[in-house]
Each structure stands twice: as structure tokens, then as C-alpha cells.
Motif scaffolding. Structure first.
Motif, PDB file in Angstrom:
ATOM      1  N   PRO A 147       0.753  -1.187   0.011  1.00 25.79           N
ATOM      2  CA  PRO A 147      -0.083   0.086   0.049  1.00 25.79           C
ATOM      3  C   PRO A 147       0.860   1.366   0.014  1.00 25.79           C
ATOM      4  N   ALA A 180      -4.972   1.182   1.367  1.00 24.45           N
ATOM      5  CA  ALA A 180      -4.903   0.134   2.228  1.00 24.45           C
ATOM      6  C   ALA A 180      -5.993  -0.628   1.937  1.00 24.45           C
ATOM      7  N   ARG A 225      -4.486  -4.225  -1.796  1.00 17.62           N
ATOM      8  CA  ARG A 225      -3.740  -3.321  -1.482  1.00 17.62           C
ATOM      9  C   ARG A 225      -2.726  -3.186  -2.634  1.00 17.62           C
TER      10      ARG A 225
END
Ligand SMILES: Cc1ncc(C[n+]2csc(CCOP(=O)(O)OP(=O)(O)O)c2C)c(N)n1
Ligand SMILES: [Mg+2]
Length: 532
Positions: free
Chosen positions: A91, A147, A151
Motif C-alpha cells: 500500500p 489500504a 492493497r
């Protein structure tokens, strides 16, 4: 009245994005000027290093990491690393400066002409805010999106004059306070159906992939395998950025081969295969055949809708992997049969001069601390490392799942920054080290007590193996003789030593792992591929 810069820093702070991985240019200076004391800037000397460090940091911390690049050339340099980050499901909130709004139409120097197209398709969202006041909202959206499953990296281009503009006070504050709970629980009927299929199968088999680890499902996977008494395999090594199951556990049987026909052969005799947190499957090279053997059904559990949609065989459940494992654990009954027989301990590598990569990995295994983390980019020795080391704790292994070299060294710096309490050893091929070699400087400059083990065989061993496998002989460019890695590391200010044999290697490695400074060790290994 707060500026866009102040509102943005407050938002980044609330999102925990206080470590910035970057390489600055003039277009980023308005963001960086007056850099708050509670933020940390980690400088990489080339953008592959910047993104690689952020990738390792994001994966090892389990949270999004912030990247700041220099407009189009910075993003261009970073592309291979962004591609890797996407494959790693890492992420990343990647930002880049842009020319001032008033001069983009006339294309002043460093105008990022088509800023949002440039990083595609390696990012899942790419954006340039329509107004300066929309910068905090763009950053908030980027952080939430990065997130969420799957991801991965997202991109925001920010014109350099936006930072000093007055912010929209109220919306910026509201944005800072929002939280998004993004883990998706599995459909109850789907879980009950899978639990039934596992209970009814006569010889089920599990495959535990990278998202078992990334989702925090490690313990649940072990408990489920033990409860169901099934053998567990890892998906093919070349496409798996993390390990999802303790490799020294008696249920663990090994790593699936990476090509279609041999992989299917390995599954033969099992009537149900359940794949947790992995693609079905990341193949290479091409050895055609049936994806599944006759009489074998497959169910995949993945949080990635695209991974489910593109699977060539079997059924899929799309949900958080750890939540699905926990839900299954409540429903599957314990069967009558015996636990699977553990695979044999690794064979000692026969002595040779220079030592084989397997022998080097055996030496590493002897001194590797139980809480150690291996970050790996040594193509011809990956299988030897997995077999010899048999890592047994969550978050112990990071590998570039995209196949692009230049991930391992900077990622190891990022992992060590995120996990200062666990010793990190980067195991890197002599060829691979060169793709993001300036990460050595970042390790020194930021006091990152990493150990780098370079396997020197003066060649691109894996490519020679591949050429032979494919019957494509006589290719140029597969030898990289004469790279003095110890001198290069010294030039970056890193302590570096050459180990001459397995005994010296063990000694150097124990020293380096225990030391609180970054260190590099080079060992010459025999040419060729090491499979075990
Ligand atoms: C960015 C990038 N360029 C080229 C390649 C192709 N490639 C795959 S493995 C490899 C050789 C790696 O050599 P080394 O690190 O010495 O490992 P060895 O095979 O000797 O173990 C190359 C060039 C790649 N994967 N990524
Ligand atoms: Mg090599």
C-alpha cells in the motif's frame, strides 16, 4: 487560516503517514519546506531505491507508506519499482510534484504533461486534484484506497503552487478524522459450503500464499491445517512475495513448481485443493497441460476480486483471508485420519570450492536468529534459501513478486526501518544488487543495521538455466564478471567484507547480524542454479 501544506501535513499525521520516502526536486520543495519535526524524511538517491524502501516499509509495518517523487522523470525512474509494489500488494501513497498551474498549459520545464497516465497501469488510482483546496481530499482518498484490498500503489500529482494556497478549513479537518474499516468478512453460506467440502474431501490439500501473512492469518492457517490434518504447500516461489505458513512445520510439504503441467502433477491424488491468499497460480515458464489433474476440485480464498475473476479453474471466495480462515476454523470438524508426514530435513550440501549457493544458505541457516527476517533477491538461490532456512514466523520473508530486479536491497532497508527490533538479512545476487545499488547509501545515511549477503557467481545464473530449459542457447550478456561489491559498498561508506569459505561466512554473518551498523558480506559461490 491554514495553508494546503498545513492541512495536508495534519491529514498525513492522522493517517500515520509520517515517514516520507523521497528524492526531491525543485517541484517538491514547496511541500518539503518547513518539514514538521514529527515527520521523518528517508532519502533515496534514485527513485527505484525510494519506492523499493517504501514497499518494504509498508509491507513490514502493515500500513500505507508515503512516497514523494520528482514530477515526470522521478515517476519514470520509479516505474519498475511501482510495478513490483503492485505485484507485492504493497500500500503506497505515491505523490509527485507538478509545475505551477499557471505554466502547465504552456509546458514550462518539468511539466508532467499527462501526469495521471504516466504511472498507469501499475497503480490502481491516479489523480491530479482540480483545485489546490482538493489536495488534502486527494491524499485522504489515496491513503484509504491504498489500504483497501487489493492493497497497492496509488498516485497523486500535486502542482507546486498548491501547497501555499489557503485550505478549506472544515473539509480538511473532517477528512482527517474519517476512518474506513475495510476488511470484508466472507459470506456465511460460502464459508459453510467450503467447510462442508473440506470435511467431505478424502484427501484435501491446502496452499498458503502471501496474503495469509499480509492479512494476519498465519496462526489461523496453522490451526486450520492442524485441525484438518492436511498437507500444506506454498504457491510457486517466483510469484510469492511472502510466505504464508511456517516452513519448518510438520504439515508443510514444500513449494509448488511454477509451471502448469508439473504443478498439476504435484496436486494429483488430492480431491480438493484450497488456496488461501494466492493467485491460481503465478506460472512461468510455460509447460502446457491441464491446470488441475482429473478428479481434483479447487477453491480459492482471496481478498482480490481480480485474482478471483481471472483464475483459470476452480471456485473462489472473495473476502479477507484471515477472517475467512477464522470462520472456517469454527466450522470444520476434526477428521479421523493421521497428520501428514513431515518432509525430510534439508540435505547437507556436498563440499565444493567455491561453495555452492545451497552451502551458503545452509551456513546462513546455522546463524539465522529465530526472529530474523530474510529479504531475498538471489534468483538462482531462492529455492535453496527456502529449503535451507525454513522460516517459521510471520513477517519473516519478503521477495519481489513482480519479478523485477531492484526490489530486494531497498526493500530490506525499508523492512529494517519498519521492524528495528528484528534483524534483517538481505540475500542478493551479484547481478541483482546493481539495479538499486544506491540503497547501500540510504542504509548508511539512516543508520539502518541491515546485513547484506551478496552471492557472487559472476553471472546471471538463472538466465543461463532458463536458456537451457527453453533450448535457447548462445545468448550474449549473461556474464557479469569483475564487480567488486565490497569496494562499491565501501564507497557508500558501508562496512564490507569478503568471506572465503563456509566457516568465514558463518562468522561474518553472526557478527553482522549482532552488530548495530549496516554491513555487507560477499561470498563467492559456484556457478549455476541451486534447487535445494
Ligand atoms: C528489472 C529487471 N531487469 C532484468 C531482469 C531479468 N533477470 C532476471 S534474473 C536476472 C539475473 C539475476 O542475476 P543475479 O542477481 O546475479 O542472480 P543469479 O541468477 O546469479 O542467482 C536478470 C537479469 C529482471 N528480472 N528485472
Ligand atoms: Mg549472479
Amino acid at each position: 487560516m491554514a495553508t494546503v501544506r498545513e492541512a495536508s501535513y495534519e491529514l498525513l499525521r492522522r493517517h500515520g503517514l509520517t515517514t516520507v520516502f523521497g528524492n526531491p526536486g525543485s517541484t517538491e520543495l514547496p511541500f518539503l519546506s518547513g518539514f514538521p519535526d514529527d515527520f521523518r524524511y528517508v532519502l533515496g538517491l534514485q527513485e527505484a531505491v525510494v519506492v523499493g524502501m517504501a514497499d518494504g516499509y509498508a509491507q513490514a509495518s502493515g500500513r500505507p507508506a508515503l512516497v514523494n517523487l520528482h514530477t515526470a522523470p522521478g515517476v519514470g525512474n520509479a516505474m519498475g519499482a511501482i510495478f513490483n509494489a503492485q505485484a507485492n500488494k504493497s500500500p503506497l501513497v505515491i505523490t509527485a510534484g507538478q509545475q505551477v498551474r499557471a505554466m502547465t498549459t504552456m509546458e514550462a520545464l518539468l511539466t508532467n504533461r499527462d501526469a495521471t497516465t504516466l504511472p498507469r497501469p501499475a497503480v490502481k488510482w491516479s489523480y491530479e486534484p482540480p483545485r489546490a483546496q482538493d489536495v488534502p481530499a486527494a491524499l485522504a482518498r489515496a491513503s484509504h484506497l491504498a489500504a483497501m484490498a487489493p492493497r497497492g500503489p496509488v498516485f497523486v500529482s500535486i502542482p507546486m503552487d498548491d501547497w501555499s494556497a489557503p485550505a478549506d478549513e472544515v473539509p480538511a479537518r473532517q477528512l482527517s478524522e474519517r476512518a474506513v474499516a475495510a476488511r470484508v468478512a466472507p459470506d456465511a453460506e460460502a464459508v459453510a459450503g467450503l467447510a462442508r467440502r473440506i470435511a467431505q474431501a478424502s484427501r484435501p490439500l491446502f496452499v498458503a500464499g502471501p496474503d495469509v501473512d499480509a492479512s494476519g492469518g498465519w496462526e489461523a492457517a496453522v490451526a486450520l491445517a492442524e485441525r484438518c490434518r492436511v498437507p500444506v504447500w506454498a504457491p510457486p516461489a517466483s510469484g510469492s512475495g511472502r510466505i504464508g505458513f511456517p516452513e519448518d512445520h510438520p504439515s508443510f510439504q514444500g513449494i509448488l513448481p511454477p509451471a502448469i503441467a508439473p504443478l498439476a502433477e504435484t496436486l494429483a491424488g488430492h480431491d480438493l485443493v484450497v488456496v488461501f491468499g494466492a493467485a491460481v497460480f503465478t506460472y512461468y515458464p510455460y509447460v502446457p497441460g491441464a491446470v488441475l489433474p482429473e478428479g481434483t476440485a479447487l477453491v480459492q480464498v482471496t481478498s482480490d476480486p481480480d485474482e478471483a475473476a481471472r483464475a483459470p479453474a476452480g471456485d473462489s471466495i472473495v473476502a479477507d483471508v484471515a477472517l475467512t480462515l477464522a470462520a472456517l476454523l469454527e466450522q470444520v470438524p476434526e477428521p479421523a485420519g493421521a497428520q501428514p508426514a513431515p518432509r525430510p530435513a534439508p540435505e547437507p550440501a556436498p563440499p565444493s570450492d567455491p561453495i555452492s549457493a545451497s552451502a551458503a544458505m545452509a551456513a546462513l541457516a546455522e546463524v539465522f536468529p529465530p526472529e530474523g527476517i530474510a529479504v531475498v533477491e538471489s534468483p538462482a538461490a531462492t529455492l535453496a534459501l527456502r529449503n535451507q532456512l525454513r522460516l517459521s514466523r510471520p513477517g519473516s520473508y519478503y521477495f519481489g513478486a513482480g519479478g523485477g530486479l531492484g526490489f530486494g536491497l531497498p526493500a530490506a532497508v525499508g523492512v529494517q526501518l519498519a521492524r528495528p527490533e528484528r534483524p534483517v538479512v538481505a540475500v542478493i545476487g551479484d547481478g541483482s544488487l546493481q539495479y538499486a545499488v544506491a540503497a547501500l547509501w540510504s542504509a548508511v545515511a539512516h543508520d539502518v543495521p541491515l546485513t547484506v549477503l551478496v552471492l557472487r557467481n559472476d553471472e546471471y545464473a538463472i538466465l543461463k538455466w532458463f536458456a537451457e530449459f527453453e533450448g535457447e542457447m548462445g545468448a550474449p550478456g549473461l556474464d557479469v564478471a569483475g564487480i567488486d561489491t565490497v569496494a562499491i559498498a565501501g564507497g557508500y561508506g558501508m562496512r564490507a567484507r569478503r568471506a572465503d569459505d563456509a566457516d568465514a561466512l558463518r562468522e561474518c554473518l553472526s557478527d553482522a547480524v549482532a552488530s548495530s551498523a549496516p554491513e555487507l558480506i560477499e561470498i563467492t559461490v559456484a556457478p549455476g542454479m541451486s534447487l535445494a
